[in-house]
Design an enzyme around this catalytic site. Sequence first.
Site, PDB file in Angstrom:
ATOM      1  N   CYS A   1       0.821  -1.233   0.000  1.00 13.25           N
ATOM      2  CA  CYS A   1       0.000   0.000   0.000  1.00 13.25           C
ATOM      3  C   CYS A   1       0.846   1.270   0.000  1.00 13.25           C
ATOM      4  O   CYS A   1       0.332   2.360  -0.262  1.00 13.25           O
ATOM      5  CB  CYS A   1      -0.925   0.001   1.215  1.00 13.25           C
ATOM      6  SG  CYS A   1      -1.924  -1.475   1.306  1.00 13.25           S
TER       7      CYS A   1
ATOM      8  N   HIS B   1      -3.636   6.865   2.687  1.00 16.25           N
ATOM      9  CA  HIS B   1      -4.031   5.585   2.087  1.00 16.25           C
ATOM     10  C   HIS B   1      -5.393   5.191   2.666  1.00 16.25           C
ATOM     11  O   HIS B   1      -5.607   5.263   3.877  1.00 16.25           O
ATOM     12  CB  HIS B   1      -2.965   4.539   2.411  1.00 16.25           C
ATOM     13  CG  HIS B   1      -3.407   3.137   2.149  1.00 16.25           C
ATOM     14  ND1 HIS B   1      -4.005   2.766   0.964  1.00 16.25           N
ATOM     15  CD2 HIS B   1      -3.367   2.009   2.919  1.00 16.25           C
ATOM     16  CE1 HIS B   1      -4.303   1.479   1.022  1.00 16.25           C
ATOM     17  NE2 HIS B   1      -3.926   1.002   2.199  1.00 16.25           N
TER      18      HIS B   1
ATOM     19  N   ASN C   1     -10.372  -0.591  -0.103  1.00 13.10           N
ATOM     20  CA  ASN C   1      -8.915  -0.425  -0.049  1.00 13.10           C
ATOM     21  C   ASN C   1      -8.333  -0.935  -1.372  1.00 13.10           C
ATOM     22  O   ASN C   1      -8.445  -2.118  -1.673  1.00 13.10           O
ATOM     23  CB  ASN C   1      -8.389  -1.234   1.143  1.00 13.10           C
ATOM     24  CG  ASN C   1      -6.871  -1.195   1.266  1.00 13.10           C
ATOM     25  OD1 ASN C   1      -6.173  -0.781   0.353  1.00 13.10           O
ATOM     26  ND2 ASN C   1      -6.370  -1.651   2.399  1.00 13.10           N
TER      27      ASN C   1
END
Length: 338
Positions: free
Chosen positions: A124, A265, A295
Site C-alpha cells: 500500500c 491511504h 482499499n
Amino acid sequence: MVNNPTIQSSLRLRAVVAGTGSSVPAKVMTNEDFMKIVDTSDEWIVTRTGIRERHIAGPQDTTATLAAQAARNALERAGMKPEEIELIIVATVTPEMVFPSTACFVQAMLGASNAWAFDLNAACSGFVYSLSIAQQFLSSGRYRTALVIGAETLSRITNYKDRSSCILFGDGAGAVVLKAVSSGPEGIMYSTSFSDGSSWEALKCQAYGSRHPVSIPLENPDMVYMDINGREVYHTAVRRIVELVNECLEKCDLQVEDIAMFIPHQMNARIIESVGKRLRFADEKIFINIDKYGNTSAASIPIALDECCRTGKVKSGDIVLLVAFGGGLTWGANVIQM
Ligand code: UT7
C-alpha cells in the site's frame, strides 16, 4: 513557504504535478453483495471500515489496462503525449504476470516509446515510494518527465470465503504526470520512506513465489490469497501515520493549518479519522473516499488525489500531504505543493 534550507537547496529543479488521472472497473460490488457470500452485514462493514462499495475487475480488465487508462487520463490533463514521458513507475502487488513488469505492458499500451519502465512493490506504500524515487530523478535533472502509477486488481488475490478480509478490497488505478521545472509551485517538497521486514507476516500473499513455487503442493491452498492480521496492522498504522505527519510538518516547517488536504491511504475510515483527530486536522481537510472504492492498496492515494483535483477540493498552489502504510511492513509520505 519552505523555510528549511536543506530542502530549498535540494530543489534546484522541482518535480511538479502536471496532471492526475484514474480508472476503475465498471463492475461494482456492494456490502449487500457480500451478505450473499459471507456471514456479514452492511452495518458491520460500514461501522468498522467505512466501506459501502468497491469496483471489481471484469474478465477483460487487468492491472495494466487499468493503469494505462489512468495514465491516459493524467496525460490528457497534463496536455502531454505518451512519447514525452521518460520514466514510468508502476506500483503494484498484483502485477500483470511474474515478468515482464506491468510497467513494460503499460509502456507498450500507451506507446510511450521514449520511457524506461519498471515496477515497484511496496504494497500500500508503493505510490508514495514511487513518487519519492521519481522526485530524485527529476530534481537531479536526470529526466524531465515521469509517469507514476499505482494500480491493483486485488480481487484476483482476495479470499472470498474470509469475511474479515474480503470485504475490504477493491480494484483500480491512479496516475500522476510529473515534470521537472525551475519555477512555479514547489512540487514534491519532501518525501520520507520506511520499512520493517521483521513484521512481514502481518500482511502477506505467500504463493506463488520462490519460497512456495507452483511445482510443490501448498500446505494450505489459501496461501494464494491475501492474508491480513487486521488488528495488528490497525494499531501499528495509526502510530506510524502520526509519526510520518509530524516528521513532514517539522521538516517542511509547516503547521497542520498549512495543509490544504490530508490524503491518506484508504485503509479504514476509522484509522483515518482517529489519526486526523490526534493530529488536529479540520474534518474538511481529511480526504476519505473509501466508501466508494474500498482499499485499493497502491492505487488508493493516486485515485484520491485525482478525485481531489477533479472536484476542486485541491487547487493549484495548495499543499497536500500523502501518507501510506502497508505490507512489508512499509510506510512513507510525500508533501506536495500542487
Ligand atoms: O492497507 C493494509 C491492509 N489493511 C488492513 O490490514 C486493515 C487494517 N485493519 C482493519 O481495518 C480492521 O482491523 C478490520 C476492519 C480488518 C477489522 O476490524 P476490527 O474492529 O479490528 O475487528 P476484529 O478483527 O477485532 O473483529 C471483531 C469481530 C470478530 O468477532 P468476535 O471474535 O468478536 O466474535 C470477527 O470475527 O468481528 C468479526 N468479523 C466480522 N463480522 C461481520 C470480522 N469480519 C467480519 C465481517 N462481518 N465482515
